[in-house]
Design a protein around this motif. Structure first.
Motif, short mmCIF file in Angstrom:
data_model
loop_
_atom_site.label_atom_id
_atom_site.label_comp_id
_atom_site.label_asym_id
_atom_site.label_seq_id
_atom_site.Cartn_x
_atom_site.Cartn_y
_atom_site.Cartn_z
N ILE A 1 0.83 -1.20 0.00
CA ILE A 1 0.00 0.00 0.00
C ILE A 1 0.87 1.26 0.00
N GLU A 2 1.95 1.26 0.75
CA GLU A 2 2.85 2.43 0.77
C GLU A 2 3.47 2.65 -0.60
N GLU A 3 3.91 1.58 -1.23
CA GLU A 3 4.53 1.69 -2.55
C GLU A 3 3.53 2.22 -3.57
N ARG A 4 2.31 1.69 -3.54
CA ARG A 4 1.28 2.13 -4.49
C ARG A 4 0.91 3.58 -4.26
N TRP A 5 0.75 3.98 -3.00
CA TRP A 5 0.42 5.36 -2.70
C TRP A 5 1.56 6.30 -3.12
N ALA A 6 2.79 5.87 -2.97
CA ALA A 6 3.93 6.72 -3.33
C ALA A 6 4.04 6.90 -4.85
N THR A 7 3.72 5.86 -5.61
CA THR A 7 3.90 5.93 -7.07
C THR A 7 2.66 6.37 -7.83
N GLU A 8 1.46 6.00 -7.34
CA GLU A 8 0.25 6.23 -8.12
C GLU A 8 -0.73 7.24 -7.51
N CYS A 9 -0.63 7.49 -6.23
CA CYS A 9 -1.65 8.29 -5.54
C CYS A 9 -1.09 9.59 -4.99
N ARG A 10 -2.00 10.40 -4.47
CA ARG A 10 -1.65 11.67 -3.84
C ARG A 10 -2.12 11.64 -2.39
N VAL A 11 -1.29 12.09 -1.49
CA VAL A 11 -1.67 12.25 -0.08
C VAL A 11 -1.78 13.75 0.16
N LEU A 12 -2.99 14.17 0.56
CA LEU A 12 -3.26 15.60 0.76
C LEU A 12 -3.46 15.91 2.24
N ARG A 13 -3.04 17.11 2.60
CA ARG A 13 -3.24 17.64 3.96
C ARG A 13 -4.20 18.82 3.84
#
Length: 174
Positions: free
Chosen positions: A115-127
Motif C-alpha cells: 500500500i505504501e509503494e502504491r500510494w507513493a507511485t500512483e496516488c496523492r496524499v493531501l493535507r
C-alpha cells in the motif's frame, strides 16, 4: 480561535467521512484521518477520486463534517490544501496513520509494503489544514441533487411477498 480549532478537530476526528468542496467539481464524501492538526486523505487509482475537485497544492477547500451517530452536518470549515511529497517525513507520518484506517484495500495482502509503494507511485496524499477561524454552523435543509450514476434502483417489492414471509414464520412456529 482556540475554541474554534478545538471544535474543528474534535468534530473531524470523530467523523468517519468529511465532505470536501474543492475549487472545481462537486462536493464529495471522503474518508480521512486527523493527524497533527489537519485532515489527511489519499486519492488516486484504486482510492478516492480527487481529480475533478481541483485539490492542488495551495488550493482552498470547504470541509463539511457530519455527525457520526446522526449523520447530520455539524460544522463547515475552510482549509488550505497541501500535497505531501512522496516518501518525505510528513508523508510517512501521515501514511502510517492512513494505513490503519484504510478498509478493503485492493492490495490487502502484505498491506504494509504494497500500500505504501502504491500510494507513493500512483496516488496523492493531501493535507487539509484549517485556515483562519471561519466556521459555519448548519442552517436550512441543505438538500442537494444526487450526482449522476449508472446505478439503478431495484424493482418494487412484489405485492405477495409480505404474505409469503408471514406464512413462513407461522410454519416455523407450528
Amino acid at each position: 480561535m482556540t475554541q474554534t480549532l478545538a471544535l474543528i478537530e474534535e468534530a473531524t476526528k470523530k467523523s468517519g467521512l468529511i465532505w470536501v468542496q474543492g475549487p472545481t467539481g462537486p462536493s464529495r464524501a471522503l474518508w480521512h484521518v486527523w493527524h497533527e492538526g489537519a485532515a489527511h486523505l489519499v486519492g488516486g487509482p484504486g482510492e478516492q477520486p480527487l481529480a475533478d475537485l481541483g485539490l492542488a497544492d495551495g488550493a482552498r477547500a470547504a470541509v463539511t463534517v457530519r455527525s457520526k451517530d446522526k449523520g447530520g452536518r455539524l460544522v463547515t470549515w475552510h482549509a488550505r490544501v497541501s500535497e505531501l511529497a512522496a516518501r518525505g517525513e510528513e508523508w510517512s507520518a501521515a501514511v502510517a496513520e492512513l494505513k490503519g484506517k484504510r478498509l478493503n484495500a485492493p492490495d490487502a495482502e502484505r498491506i504494509e509494503e504494497r500500500i505504501e509503494e502504491r500510494w507513493a507511485t500512483e496516488c496523492r496524499v493531501l493535507r487539509l489544514e484549517p485556515e483562519g477561524s471561519t466556521v459555519e454552523l448548519p442552517s436550512g435543509a441543505l438538500t442537494a441533487q444526487p450526482l449522476p450514476t449508472p446505478a439503478v434502483t431495484r424493482m418494487p417489492m412484489p405485492a405477495a411477498l409480505p404474505r409469503l414471509l408471514r406464512g413462513r414464520r407461522r410454519g416455523r412456529q407450528g
